[in-house]
Scaffold this motif. Structure first.
Motif, PDB file in Angstrom:
ATOM      1  N   PHE A 342       0.811  -1.199  -0.038  1.00 19.59           N
ATOM      2  CA  PHE A 342      -0.219   0.017   0.016  1.00 19.59           C
ATOM      3  C   PHE A 342       0.902   1.219  -0.108  1.00 19.59           C
ATOM      4  O   PHE A 342       0.886   1.735   1.083  1.00 19.59           O
ATOM      5  N   LEU A 343       1.395   1.741  -1.219  1.00 20.88           N
ATOM      6  CA  LEU A 343       2.336   2.649  -1.259  1.00 20.88           C
ATOM      7  C   LEU A 343       1.947   3.825  -2.108  1.00 20.88           C
ATOM      8  O   LEU A 343       0.894   3.482  -2.955  1.00 20.88           O
ATOM      9  N   PRO A 344       2.053   4.936  -2.011  1.00 21.17           N
ATOM     10  CA  PRO A 344       2.180   6.067  -2.763  1.00 21.17           C
ATOM     11  C   PRO A 344       2.583   5.599  -4.186  1.00 21.17           C
ATOM     12  O   PRO A 344       3.604   5.101  -4.290  1.00 21.17           O
ATOM     13  N   ASP A 350      -0.728   9.629   3.101  1.00 26.55           N
ATOM     14  CA  ASP A 350      -1.192   9.720   4.369  1.00 26.55           C
ATOM     15  C   ASP A 350      -1.835   8.132   4.832  1.00 26.55           C
ATOM     16  O   ASP A 350      -1.314   7.691   5.980  1.00 26.55           O
ATOM     17  N   GLU A 351      -2.508   7.728   4.030  1.00 24.40           N
ATOM     18  CA  GLU A 351      -3.186   6.211   4.311  1.00 24.40           C
ATOM     19  C   GLU A 351      -1.920   5.292   4.293  1.00 24.40           C
ATOM     20  O   GLU A 351      -1.816   4.397   5.000  1.00 24.40           O
ATOM     21  N   ARG A 353       1.105   5.680   4.905  1.00 23.73           N
ATOM     22  CA  ARG A 353       2.086   5.966   6.248  1.00 23.73           C
ATOM     23  C   ARG A 353       1.266   5.099   7.320  1.00 23.73           C
ATOM     24  O   ARG A 353       1.970   4.425   8.134  1.00 23.73           O
ATOM     25  N   ILE A 354      -0.122   5.235   7.389  1.00 22.37           N
ATOM     26  CA  ILE A 354      -0.679   4.681   8.396  1.00 22.37           C
ATOM     27  C   ILE A 354      -0.609   2.969   8.394  1.00 22.37           C
ATOM     28  O   ILE A 354      -0.327   2.565   9.330  1.00 22.37           O
ATOM     29  N   ILE A 355      -1.027   2.549   7.264  1.00 23.19           N
ATOM     30  CA  ILE A 355      -0.975   1.293   7.171  1.00 23.19           C
ATOM     31  C   ILE A 355       0.547   0.577   7.332  1.00 23.19           C
ATOM     32  O   ILE A 355       0.705  -0.374   7.931  1.00 23.19           O
ATOM     33  N   LEU A 356       1.627   1.222   6.701  1.00 24.53           N
ATOM     34  CA  LEU A 356       2.800   0.748   6.914  1.00 24.53           C
ATOM     35  C   LEU A 356       3.238   0.542   8.364  1.00 24.53           C
ATOM     36  O   LEU A 356       3.965  -0.332   8.633  1.00 24.53           O
ATOM     37  N   LYS A 453       1.128   4.916 -13.501  1.00 26.39           N
ATOM     38  CA  LYS A 453       1.657   5.926 -13.103  1.00 26.39           C
ATOM     39  C   LYS A 453       2.169   5.797 -11.784  1.00 26.39           C
ATOM     40  O   LYS A 453       2.995   6.744 -11.293  1.00 26.39           O
ATOM     41  N   THR A 454       1.518   4.996 -11.004  1.00 26.19           N
ATOM     42  CA  THR A 454       2.038   4.409  -9.684  1.00 26.19           C
ATOM     43  C   THR A 454       2.932   3.801  -9.526  1.00 26.19           C
ATOM     44  O   THR A 454       3.815   3.757  -8.236  1.00 26.19           O
ATOM     45  N   ALA A 455       3.624   3.190 -10.533  1.00 31.30           N
ATOM     46  CA  ALA A 455       4.750   2.282 -10.358  1.00 31.30           C
ATOM     47  C   ALA A 455       6.160   2.938 -10.117  1.00 31.30           C
ATOM     48  O   ALA A 455       6.234   4.051 -10.862  1.00 31.30           O
ATOM     49  N   PRO A 456       7.047   2.590  -9.434  1.00 40.14           N
ATOM     50  CA  PRO A 456       8.246   3.163  -9.209  1.00 40.14           C
ATOM     51  C   PRO A 456       9.019   2.988 -10.570  1.00 40.14           C
ATOM     52  O   PRO A 456       9.129   2.167 -11.367  1.00 40.14           O
TER      53      PRO A 456
END
Length: 514
Positions: A342-344, A350-351, A353-356, A453-456
């Motif tokens: 669950f990564l940006p 914000d979500e 960070r909470i999950i990680l 677009k979300t993939a590093p």
């Protein structure tokens, strides 16, 4: 008997005075001499009066507060039946359940429903507290269940006041179990029979993941489940209507750790007539796992974080090694590890960070390390259990088709290097292999997934791999300085033959301090 008060309550304000106070107009209309039996006998009339639950509770509260009770313990008549009826009625009407017609998610209860729950909860719990203070009796399972539903003040239907009352009620009911078992329910029986078997099991039965059986054990054959079926609102009453279910399960798990089984008759011929109590989770873990796996399978952020917290309480409450013995340790790994994906930017920052923040402690618990800063032998379990899983992802030639997984595995490796560095020396060759193979796989990938677009990007992954190599270099240097390695044994000494054979690896270790 209640006709005047029934008419008066219709004119009362919807909310009225604070839940701890009786409505003055109602108090004046309570018939003289009304007692517990009269209140219980009036419940049917209240239920059929078309009044909302809050006004019915106001009437019961006014009747109780107007009574001139004799001191506790001096009443000669048996009031167990009417007390049972009143507490059962109160527990039933205050249980937070959203009607199916209201299109509400568990974390998005409408403001009107929230107000109703808040007021009903405080009113009902105050009534139950009054009854238990005046009469030494055990609340029935329905009332206890509703009390559990109000134990978390973070829930939208629970105020700080109602949470305090609920906890006090439960504490007094179960603390009496040791000295007066005939007056208080066994906490262990209440958890396993009332909460898990009778209440929660039917609510979660249709949304249980295929990896675990209905009996809570590892599934021998995992059948595919359609996502449409799993997201069907009718399949998740615990999420969309019985919104209290997660709180009830949370309480059950956290209280099961200190509960025990009921004493069982000893085998024939034994000296003692009973067998000793055993830790509840050791004997009844299978009642918890179907619900726990269902919650861990949720993608909703709030539920995911709560599930990871509940998992931590469950795992720490089980005897060491139990989940491995019953074959569920690997199933829990598969259920918890996806949380690190669950990564940006696919997940809002914000979500994410909470999950990680909830996921990594859960992974460390799986590996046997409770405290990330610990340097005890438990870190040995972390490296031996998690590193092969990380290495498997990083060395998979097809993982570059899903860069998010590679990034998550690399970041987890960095966390291991920071937290478990005293135990890394035995695994450094495996780490070097994972880093080098992953680096070369990325370099050889020609069709990088640019549509997502979300993939590093390649560069972002390479940066994280270089950072992991630098951490490994620091760990090896610390070992050398502490005398654990021969002088001159640095990362550069270990990887130079590899770099000579494959120059593409040079940038990976170029930033590593020596």
């Amino acid at each position: 008997m209640l006709d005047p008060i029934l008419e008066a309550v219709k004119r009362c304000d919807a909310t009225g005075p604070p839940p701890s106070d009786t409505c003055p107009e109602l108090a004046e209309l309570v018939p003289p001499g009304m007692n517990i039996r009269d209140i219980a006998a009036s419940l049917d009339k209240l239920s059929s009066s078309a009044l909302d639950a809050i006004k019915c509770l106001r009437i019961i509260q006014a009747c109780l507060d107007s009574r001139q009770d004799s001191p506790q313990g001096t009443e000669t008549e048996d009031l167990s039946s009417p007390l049972f009826e009143i507490s059962e009625y109160v527990g039933r009407v205050i249980l937070p359940v959203v009607p199916a017609s209201e299109d509400n998610d568990s974390e998005d209860v409408t403001s009107a429903a929230k107000t109703q729950f808040l007021l009903k909860g405080e009113l009902g719990l105050n009534i139950l507290r009054t009854l238990t203070n005046r009469h030494a009796f055990a609340l029935n399972p329905t009332a206890l269940l509703s009390a559990v539903a109000y134990t978390n003040p973070q829930d939208p239907w629970t105020s700080d006041a109602s949470a305090d009352i609920a906890r006090d009620l439960l504490r007094s009911q179960f603390s009496e179990a040791e000295g007066a078992p005939e007056k208080a329910a066994s906490k262990g029986e209440f958890i396993t029979d009332t909460l898990l078997t009778q209440h929660l099991r039917p609510l979660f039965s249709k949304s249980r993941p295929a990896t675990v059986t209905a009996s809570g054990r590892k599934a021998a054959f995992v059948e595919e489940q359609s996502s449409a079926m799993l997201e069907d609102r009718a399949a998740k009453p615990w999420k969309y209507t019985h919104v209290h279910a997660v709180t009830v399960f949370d309480w059950a798990v956290r209280n099961a750790a200190g509960a025990t089984t009921v004493k069982q008759p000893a085998a024939s011929g034994a000296k003692d007539d009973t067998q000793p109590r055993q830790p509840l989770l050791a004997k009844t873990w299978h009642l918890f796992t179907p619900v726990l796996f269902t919650l861990l399978d949720e993608s909703d952020t709030v539920l995911k974080v709560r599930a990871l917290g509940i998992f931590g309480a469950f795992w720490s409450g089980c005897p060491p090694g139990l989940m491995g013995q019953v074959g569920l340790a690997s199933v829990f790994e598969d259920a918890v590890f996806p949380a690190v994906h669950f990564l940006p930017n696919i997940t809002p920052e914000d979500e994410s960070r909470i999950i990680l923040n909830a996921a990594y402690p859960a992974l460390f618990q799986l590996a046997g390390l409770v405290d990330c800063d610990s340097t005890s032998n438990s870190s040995e379990a972390t490296t031996s259990d998690i590193l092969p899983m990380i290495s498997g992802i990083m060395t998979n030639p097809f993982e570059t088709k899903h860069p998010q997984s590679v990034l998550a595995a690399t970041q987890l490796l960095q966390a291991i290097l920071r937290c478990c560095w005293p135990r890394i020396s035995a695994y450094r060759n495996e780490i070097i292999r994972a880093l080098t193979v992953c680096w070369l796989n990325i370099a050889d990938e020609d069709t990088w997934p640019t549509s997502d677009k979300t993939a590093p990007t390649k560069q972002e992954l390479e940066t994280q791999l270089i950072k992991a190599a630098a951490l490994l270099s620091s760990v090896i240097r610390n070992d050398a300085q502490a005398g654990q390695d021969q002088p001159g044994t640095m990362l550069d000494d270990l990887v130079s033959p590899l770099v000579k054979k494959e120059p593409l690896l040079a940038p990976l270790f170029a930033s590593s301090p020596n």
